[in-house]
Design a protein around this motif. Structure first.
Motif, PDB file in Angstrom:
ATOM      1  N   ILE A 168       4.610   0.617   5.448  1.00  0.00           N
ATOM      2  CA  ILE A 168       3.714  -0.504   5.136  1.00  0.00           C
ATOM      3  C   ILE A 168       3.158  -0.371   3.735  1.00  0.00           C
ATOM      4  O   ILE A 168       3.025  -1.363   3.003  1.00  0.00           O
ATOM      5  CB  ILE A 168       2.582  -0.574   6.180  1.00  0.00           C
ATOM      6  CG1 ILE A 168       3.150  -0.913   7.550  1.00  0.00           C
ATOM      7  CG2 ILE A 168       1.519  -1.601   5.765  1.00  0.00           C
ATOM      8  CD1 ILE A 168       2.164  -0.735   8.693  1.00  0.00           C
ATOM      9  N   GLY A 169       2.840   0.846   3.319  1.00  0.00           N
ATOM     10  CA  GLY A 169       2.352   1.061   1.967  1.00  0.00           C
ATOM     11  C   GLY A 169       3.392   0.720   0.915  1.00  0.00           C
ATOM     12  O   GLY A 169       3.066   0.176  -0.147  1.00  0.00           O
ATOM     13  N   PHE A 170       4.667   1.014   1.226  1.00  0.00           N
ATOM     14  CA  PHE A 170       5.741   0.639   0.309  1.00  0.00           C
ATOM     15  C   PHE A 170       5.897  -0.879   0.238  1.00  0.00           C
ATOM     16  O   PHE A 170       6.102  -1.440  -0.834  1.00  0.00           O
ATOM     17  CB  PHE A 170       7.069   1.261   0.739  1.00  0.00           C
ATOM     18  CG  PHE A 170       7.258   2.680   0.291  1.00  0.00           C
ATOM     19  CD1 PHE A 170       6.988   3.059  -1.014  1.00  0.00           C
ATOM     20  CD2 PHE A 170       7.714   3.647   1.179  1.00  0.00           C
ATOM     21  CE1 PHE A 170       7.179   4.377  -1.429  1.00  0.00           C
ATOM     22  CE2 PHE A 170       7.913   4.961   0.772  1.00  0.00           C
ATOM     23  CZ  PHE A 170       7.639   5.325  -0.534  1.00  0.00           C
ATOM     24  N   LYS A 171       5.811  -1.541   1.399  1.00  0.00           N
ATOM     25  CA  LYS A 171       5.846  -2.999   1.418  1.00  0.00           C
ATOM     26  C   LYS A 171       5.194  -3.489   2.694  1.00  0.00           C
ATOM     27  O   LYS A 171       5.568  -3.081   3.797  1.00  0.00           O
ATOM     28  CB  LYS A 171       7.276  -3.542   1.313  1.00  0.00           C
ATOM     29  CG  LYS A 171       7.302  -5.046   1.039  1.00  0.00           C
ATOM     30  CD  LYS A 171       8.676  -5.559   0.677  1.00  0.00           C
ATOM     31  CE  LYS A 171       8.599  -7.042   0.301  1.00  0.00           C
ATOM     32  NZ  LYS A 171       9.930  -7.614   0.017  1.00  0.00           N
ATOM     33  N   GLY A 209      -0.647   5.421  13.091  1.00  0.00           N
ATOM     34  CA  GLY A 209      -0.151   4.265  12.342  1.00  0.00           C
ATOM     35  C   GLY A 209      -1.214   3.224  12.089  1.00  0.00           C
ATOM     36  O   GLY A 209      -1.453   2.812  10.948  1.00  0.00           O
ATOM     37  N   LEU A 210      -1.877   2.791  13.164  1.00  0.00           N
ATOM     38  CA  LEU A 210      -2.915   1.772  13.026  1.00  0.00           C
ATOM     39  C   LEU A 210      -4.136   2.305  12.293  1.00  0.00           C
ATOM     40  O   LEU A 210      -4.741   1.602  11.467  1.00  0.00           O
ATOM     41  CB  LEU A 210      -3.332   1.259  14.405  1.00  0.00           C
ATOM     42  CG  LEU A 210      -2.380   0.287  15.099  1.00  0.00           C
ATOM     43  CD1 LEU A 210      -2.819   0.036  16.531  1.00  0.00           C
ATOM     44  CD2 LEU A 210      -2.285  -1.025  14.328  1.00  0.00           C
ATOM     45  N   GLY A 211      -4.484   3.565  12.587  1.00  0.00           N
ATOM     46  CA  GLY A 211      -5.661   4.141  11.945  1.00  0.00           C
ATOM     47  C   GLY A 211      -5.497   4.250  10.439  1.00  0.00           C
ATOM     48  O   GLY A 211      -6.371   3.815   9.673  1.00  0.00           O
ATOM     49  N   LEU A 212      -4.380   4.811  10.002  1.00  0.00           N
ATOM     50  CA  LEU A 212      -4.147   4.948   8.566  1.00  0.00           C
ATOM     51  C   LEU A 212      -4.034   3.591   7.887  1.00  0.00           C
ATOM     52  O   LEU A 212      -4.564   3.383   6.791  1.00  0.00           O
ATOM     53  CB  LEU A 212      -2.882   5.770   8.323  1.00  0.00           C
ATOM     54  CG  LEU A 212      -2.977   7.264   8.649  1.00  0.00           C
ATOM     55  CD1 LEU A 212      -1.605   7.923   8.564  1.00  0.00           C
ATOM     56  CD2 LEU A 212      -3.955   7.959   7.703  1.00  0.00           C
ATOM     57  N   THR A 213      -3.343   2.661   8.556  1.00  0.00           N
ATOM     58  CA  THR A 213      -3.205   1.318   7.974  1.00  0.00           C
ATOM     59  C   THR A 213      -4.563   0.623   7.880  1.00  0.00           C
ATOM     60  O   THR A 213      -4.871  -0.033   6.878  1.00  0.00           O
ATOM     61  CB  THR A 213      -2.241   0.463   8.814  1.00  0.00           C
ATOM     62  OG1 THR A 213      -0.967   1.118   8.879  1.00  0.00           O
ATOM     63  CG2 THR A 213      -2.060  -0.919   8.210  1.00  0.00           C
ATOM     64  N   GLY A 214      -5.373   0.766   8.922  1.00  0.00           N
ATOM     65  CA  GLY A 214      -6.700   0.165   8.904  1.00  0.00           C
ATOM     66  C   GLY A 214      -7.592   0.748   7.827  1.00  0.00           C
ATOM     67  O   GLY A 214      -8.287   0.013   7.101  1.00  0.00           O
ATOM     68  N   ILE A 215      -7.586   2.076   7.688  1.00  0.00           N
ATOM     69  CA  ILE A 215      -8.381   2.728   6.640  1.00  0.00           C
ATOM     70  C   ILE A 215      -7.918   2.274   5.259  1.00  0.00           C
ATOM     71  O   ILE A 215      -8.725   1.980   4.369  1.00  0.00           O
ATOM     72  CB  ILE A 215      -8.281   4.262   6.774  1.00  0.00           C
ATOM     73  CG1 ILE A 215      -8.976   4.725   8.058  1.00  0.00           C
ATOM     74  CG2 ILE A 215      -8.896   4.957   5.561  1.00  0.00           C
ATOM     75  CD1 ILE A 215      -8.723   6.170   8.401  1.00  0.00           C
TER      76      ILE A 215
END
Length: 476
Positions: A168-171, A209-215
């Motif tokens: 997700i960070g890449f795209k 996954g959700l935690g890192l994306t949310g942060i």
């Protein structure tokens, strides 16, 4: 015939080395695409201002990855493409690993060979695109998730979630792959394990996954950035109905992907997905079909968006080929794979600029104003004239600037696609009619129709794409 673990490791290393070689040979032959230069430029801007300056673009990790190697200093195209291959080689290792987990050693071999001989991956994964990097991280996530079929281990769960977050960070378009842990928990269960352990694994994977994306998202919002901005922007003007859009996108995508695999192989890969579903082996089909449906809903389409689905489709084929045919017909199946490589892959690898791309990709990457066609010829022509200044009035100007970074200076003024900069660009040329100043003028509605001074040469693009004219603004 059983292959010892030690021999399998050598086999895996050999496949990865072969993959690396096929991706590196003549890696700069294909002309630089607009998005490749944009990634370098974004990194340059971020380095000069703030690492978060382009966070709204939804590919922040991609910008950071290329910025790390400072490709704007020299050999820009080679550096960004090689560092892309460095990441996607990890994807090749993950693909081989999934093949082995799902169908044994022969599954790993089949998956590796299909991936190596995929002209789709050969083309897109040798370009410095966010899709390539994101797709590699998705492959890694699928590998760690698939290990749930053998064991329930919190480390695997955490690594699955982390890999999805990196994708997700890449795209940001990799968001649908947050469903990978759910698909794994529902469909992959080691013998002797209970559902409580399964749900703990799912909680760990989704939590990571959700935690890192949310942060990540909340942190960017604190600084005033929206990492999901482009998702809404590119779907704000959808005019046709949802069903019509899905049907149109699906038909165009199938036509393009089957061009890269060949019609027969594409049909076999689709049949492999159907067989997996019939046999209630749902994990790979779920990872393929659910995110792909979301992609097909999107108004903006490009075949490069389908790198992760195409990888999973090859994995489906590898699992069925290995489980169903290699047990009895190993020699024949491997021979057919190599014949496919010789017929479909080898001509493409020998000349990736030839018109054997899917028609839409040929237009986008070789004909359109976003392509790099003509830019190497411009560089060669101007290098011999030793210009003092070059003004690039073309969409892909940054590619020329980076190509000439240590040879002659190139200025890339803003060229707005709505044509609002035409008058300003005409004034810019009029103000710079000094000796040694040249202008590159693209045949486009975005820039003035002509330039002052002397027309030196016009460089044409394939299929009458927008031509590029070189003018001397102060001829002697």
């Amino acid at each position: 015939m059983r292959i010892a673990l030690k021999n399998y490791l050598w086999l895996g290393v050999g496949l990865i080395f072969l993959f690396w070689l096929t991706r590196l040979v003549a890696i700069t032959v294909f002309p630089p695409f607009l998005d490749e230069a944009v990634h370098v430029y974004f990194g340059e801007v971020s380095r000069q201002t703030s690492p978060l300056a382009l966070a709204d673009e939804g590919r922040l990790f991609t910008i950071w990855w290329y910025m790390l190697f400072q490709p704007q200093q020299a050999a820009t195209l080679w550096i960004i493409r090689v560092t892309t291959v460095l990441v996607v080689t990890i994807s090749a290792a993950a693909v081989i690993g999934v093949g082995r987990l799902a169908a044994g050693v022969w599954g790993g071999l089949t998956a590796g060979l299909l991936y190596i001989f995929s002209t789709y991956h050969l083309f897109f994964e040798r370009l410095a695109l966010a899709d390539s990097l994101s797709g590699a991280a998705v492959s890694v996530a699928i590998y760690f998730a698939y290990r749930l079929s053998r064991r329930v281990h919190v480390i695997d769960a955490l690594l699955t979630g982390v890999a999805i977050f990196v994708a997700i960070g890449f795209k940001v378009s990799a968001l649908p792959y947050l469903g990978i842990p759910i698909a794994a928990a529902l469909t992959l269960r080691p013998k002797g394990r209970n559902w409580r352990e399964q749900w703990r694994w799912l909680a760990a994977a989704l939590g990571a996954g959700l935690g890192l994306t949310g942060i990540y998202a909340l942190g960017l919002r604190v600084f005033g950035y929206n990492p999901f901005y482009l998702i809404g922007f590119h779907n704000a003007n959808a005019g046709n109905s949802l069903l019509t859009r899905i049907i149109d996108n699906a038909s165009n995508t199938i036509a393009a992907l089957s061009t890269y695999t060949g019609a027969v192989v594409f049909i076999l890969l689709v049949l492999a997905v159907i067989i997996l579903i019939i046999r209630r082996q749902f994990f790979l089909p779920l990872c393929l079909l659910a995110p792909m449906l979301i992609l097909l809903i999107s108004e903006r389409q490009s075949i490069r968006f389908y790198i992760a689905p195409m990888t999973i489709l090859l994995l489906c084929g590898a699992v069925i080929f290995a489980n169903e045919f290699l047990k009895q017909r190993r020699g024949y199946v491997l021979l057919l794979i190599f014949m496919w490589g010789a017929v479909q892959w080898l001509p493409f690898a020998a000349n990736p600029s030839a018109p054997n791309l899917a028609p839409a990709d040929y237009t986008e990457y070789l004909v359109s104003d976003a392509s790099g066609s003509g830019i190497p010829e411009i560089f060669t022509y101007l290098r011999d004239r030793q210009p003092i200044q070059v003004i690039g009035l073309l969409s892909n100007c940054q590619s020329l600037r980076y190509m000439a970074i240590n040879t002659f200076p190139v200025t890339c003024p803003r060229v707005n696609p709505n044509g609002s900069d035409v008058e300003a660009l005409a004034a810019l040329m009029a103000e710079n009619r000094t000796e040694g100043t040249y202008v590159i003028l693209e045949d486009s509605a975005y820039v003035p129709a002509e330039a002052p001074g002397q027309l030196l040469i016009t460089i044409t693009r394939p299929q009458n794409g927008p031509s590029l004219a070189i003018y001397d603004l102060a001829p002697s």
